[in-house]
Design an enzyme around this catalytic site. Structure first.
Site, PDB file in Angstrom:
ATOM      1  N   CYS A   1       1.031  -1.191   0.009  1.00 54.64           N
ATOM      2  CA  CYS A   1      -0.269   0.056  -0.339  1.00 54.64           C
ATOM      3  C   CYS A   1       0.699   1.347   0.441  1.00 54.64           C
ATOM      4  CB  CYS A   1      -1.034   0.025   1.166  1.00 54.64           C
ATOM      5  SG  CYS A   1      -1.617   1.519   1.393  1.00 54.64           S
ATOM      6  N   LEU A   2       0.855   2.104  -1.090  1.00 59.24           N
ATOM      7  CA  LEU A   2       1.948   3.038  -1.413  1.00 59.24           C
ATOM      8  C   LEU A   2       1.654   3.541  -2.402  1.00 59.24           C
ATOM      9  CD1 LEU A   2       4.913   4.717  -1.197  1.00 59.24           C
ATOM     10  CD2 LEU A   2       5.574   2.630  -2.371  1.00 59.24           C
TER      11      LEU A   2
END
Ligand SMILES: [Zn+2]
Ligand SMILES: [Zn+2]
Ligand SMILES: [Zn+2]
Ligand SMILES: [Zn+2]
Ligand SMILES: [Zn+2]
Ligand SMILES: [Zn+2]
Ligand SMILES: [Zn+2]
Lengths: 598, 157
Positions: B96-97
């Protein structure tokens, strides 16, 4: 179903990469759109073919040139048959395809191609013919035997049959090392139509920026909000460098290398490998320009390969032989290579390393006769006849030039003689005022044409071996004379400049001297005027004591009106004290103030 | 779409050329046999006890609109390549970036810069934990990373 897991945002990563997430509010009113004009360099509109990115579905933004109307509506190409067919072409219901429209605009950018005699050459005029013939005599029964779907996407939507596929600038092969600063950060190739963002000054290719902004309207580098139509402008500073980059022609099979700015001309007008529309107006496919010539008709029918029996398109036959023909191959008798029989002739004539060939300097005396691979090496450095050969080749070129010049001279000679004759006739007929002029005078500029070999065949008798030698000598003489003249002019120029300089220097000195004198005079004048004014004031004060002038002393006037003796006394004192001051006024006056009063 | 595909290929070819020449320390190219899927190894360079002596395998998947659209980047689990523990990395390797999302991505990013971002993300981490709801997510998720609607809310890690 999981809507969205909670996670975190990594702003710090941007700072780690030296980037910034700041959304700088753009000062939009200040950024007046200045780039609504099509890109123009050196007074030349940039080729617009490049604007045909297939992803653009919406109308072009302001920084692209507006889609031009069909070319024959504004600028009918001269000498084309369509002039006789008024409504041809212009009314072609162009499908809503921006790329086609842009390519139409291309015809405004370059002069019309030379009108070529073969009727089927797919340059603009003949294509317009086919277009118009199609428009006037619609052909309802289009043959269905063609493999129309084969590569439909590339050409099917073209309304103009002379249009070409755009050059893909991101696929170009650059021959020179390209500076990193000229590379677009998105496609990592040298910029094509560079655009710079106004708020943050980053540069991208127009197409790259366009694609990026389609996804989100932020600068790809620092995320400054951008309005595609207003916040970008052209970057001229790098265009010059980009133009000079050497590129290879993108067409397969073409080895042409040129400066990048010249590529569109080569690609669109000269390259034999450029894919143009099929000469058959009913066919939507493309063939190489060389194949479209020569009235061979549509090359997109299938034929059976005579060697392997495969179904191959006629246009692709050559390629098939080279690439995947598995049919009747033969072993080369010299080098044992397996070659398609169709290619054997070419192989022995051009490629086979074992075929016996002669050195290319054979006409100049080299007797080398060996297998090609040996001869190639020999030609590269060993051949002793190379120098001679080169020399002879140069001489041959010179000879050609000389011949051409000779022809021109003789033509001139002919013309000269004719006009001479005419002149003579006229002077004989007219009698009067022309008689005095020597007939040869108008034709006697510094080039002594009357002494050309034919008129004075002196070259035969002694000094000159042949007319060429004579001409060469003549040219040399003229050249040296020109050189002399050039030197003289330069010398004269130098003298002139020197004299001018000397004169002006003296004049300048005089002017400066005069200036200083005027200044001194001015000073004197002021001094004199001040002295005069002062003495006049004193006179007035002395003679009319009872009625003092304004500003000299109201108090004195009041006391004088009183008639007291003390008033008189004071007046007298005032007079004397001010008369004592007479030595001083110059200095006081130079301050611009009035002489002091008590 | 042919032109777009060519675009991605060309750009990836350029990147690959550069990668073959040099890569920052701690990043290694494992394989790049085509222009659709690449594998790279990353290591954390400092002595963060969470990731000490470990190497992690990254899988990059490129669409034909790369670099306009972000690549799909996940950690891959192999016998000697675990999934790094991190509050933003799910145990199935999904990261999750925001940099890799449609919103955070920028076409000037490249494979190398993504690897460096992930390196720094691991380096800076001190929490020995998975994201909240990791188990549920890993069990239930059948979506590809780019289709997941991540909710980024933290600006200070
Ligand atoms: Zn910017
Ligand atoms: Zn670009
Ligand atoms: Zn060419
Ligand atoms: Zn055809
Ligand atoms: Zn064949
Ligand atoms: Zn051979
Ligand atoms: Zn030789």
């Amino acid at each position: 179903m999981l809507a969205g897991p909670r996670c975190r945002n990594f702003t710090s990563l941007y700072s780690y990469l030296g980037l910034s997430l700041r959304h700088i509010p753009p000062d939009i009113p200040a950024l007046v759109a200045q780039c609504a004009t099509p890109p123009v360099i050196n007074g030349r509109v940039l080729p617009t073919t490049v604007h045909t990115y297939s992803r653009r579905a919406h109308p072009p933004q302001a920084w692209f040139p507006p889609p031009s109307p069909p070319h024959n509506a504004t600028m009918p190409p001269p000498n084309t048959p369509e002039e006789g067919v008024p409504t041809a072409g212009a009314v072609v219901p162009a499908p809503a395809n921006t790329s086609a429209t842009y390519i139409l605009g291309r015809h405004h950018l370059y002069p019309e191609p030379p009108v070529s005699p073969p009727p089927r050459v797919p340059t603009a005029p003949p294509a317009a013919t086919t277009e118009s013939s199609r428009a006037t005599t619609p052909n309802p029964s289009r043959s269905s035997s063609r493999p129309r779907s084969a590569s439909r996407d590339s050409s099917a939507s073209c309304s103009n049959r002379s249009c070409l596929l755009p050059i893909n600038y991101q696929d170009l092969h650059y021959e020179t090392e390209v500076d990193k600063s000229l590379e677009c950060p998105i496609c990592r190739t040298p910029f094509h139509l560079p655009l710079t963002t106004k708020p943050c000054g980053h540069t991208f290719c127009a197409s790259c920026l366009d694609r990026a902004l389609e996804i989100q309207p932020l600068c790809p580098i620092d995320r400054t909000p951008l309005d595609a139509s207003r916040d970008v402008c052209h970057t001229r500073i790098v265009l010059d460098q980009l133009d000079r980059l050497r590129v290879r022609c993108p067409n397969r099979g073409c080895d042409y290398i040129c400066a990048r700015e010249l590529l569109p001309v080569h690609y669109e007008r000269y390259c034999e490998y450029t894919m143009v529309h099929c000469p058959d107006p009913d066919c939507d496919l493309r063939v190489a320009r060389a194949d479209a010539r020569g009235d061979r008709g549509c090359l997109h029918t299938f034929t059976t390969c005579q060697y392997c029996g495969k179904e191959v398109m006629v246009a692709g036959l050559e390629e098939h032989y080279d690439a995947d023909c598995g049919g009747h191959t033969a072993k080369c008798g010299h080098c044992n290579a397996i070659v398609v029989r169709h290619r054997m002739e070419k192989h022995t004539a051009k490629d086979c390393p074992r075929t016996m060939v002669a050195c290319k300097w054979r006409p100049f005396g080299c007797s080398e006769w060996a297998p090609r691979e040996v001869v190639e090496k020999h030609e590269q450095g060993l051949c002793v006849y190379q120098a001679i050969g080169r020399l002879a080749r140069d001489r041959m070129e010179d000879r050609m030039i000389i011949n051409e010049l000779k022809e021109r001279v003789s033509a001139m000679d002919e013309r000269l003689r004719k006009s001479e004759k005419k002149e003579k006739n006229r002077s004989r007929d007219g009698g009067g005022h022309f008689g005095g002029i020597p007939s040869a005078a108008p034709f006697m500029p510094d080039l002594d044409l009357n002494h050309s070999p034919r008129a004075a065949p002196s070259y035969n008798g002694g000094t000159w071996e042949s007319p060429e030698d004579y001409m060469l000598a003549q040219f040399e003489r003229i050249e040296s004379r020109m050189e002399d003249l050039r030197k003289m002019i330069m010398e004269l120029d130098g003298h002139h400049t020197m004299r001018l300089l000397n004169d002006t220097m003296r004049l300048n000195e005089q002017i400066a001297e005069l200036g200083s004198k005027v200044g001194v005079l001015g000073m004197h004048t002021t001094w004199l005027m001040n002295v005069q004014r002062q003495s006049r004031g004193q006179q007035r004060a002395g003679t009319t004591g009872g009625t003092p002038g304004p500003g000299i002393g109201v108090a004195g006037g009041v006391s004088g009106g009183g008639g007291s003796a003390g008033g008189r006394e004071e007046e007298a004192r005032r007079y004397f004290s001010s008369s004592n001051d007479v030595g001083l006024p110059l200095r006081r006056n130079s301050d611009g103030r009035n002489p002091p009063r008590l | 779409m042919p032109p777009a595909a060519g675009f991605a290929t060309k750009r990836l070819g350029k990147e690959l050329q550069k990668i073959h020449n040099s890569l920052p320390p701690g990043i290694d190219l494992v394989s790049a046999e085509n222009f659709e899927e690449w594998f790279l190894d990353i290591r954390v360079l400092d002595s963060n006890p969470l990731y000490k002596d470990q190497t992690y395998r990254l899988k990059f998947k490129f669409s034909s609109s790369y670099p306009i659209e972000p690549p799909e980047v996940v950690f891959v689990k192999l016998p000697d390549r675990p999934i790094p523990i991190h509050p933003h990395i799910y145990s199935n390797g999904i990261i999750c970036l925001d940099l890799l999302g449609q919103q955070g991505w920028s076409p000037v990013q490249n494979v190398e810069s993504v690897c460096m971002s992930l390196q720094s993300m691991l380096t800076g981490n001190t929490k020995d934990e998975r994201p909240p709801g990791d188990e549920d997510f890993v069990r239930a998720n059948r979506l590809r990373p780019k289709d997941i609607d991540f909710f980024y809310h933290d600006n200070n890690v």
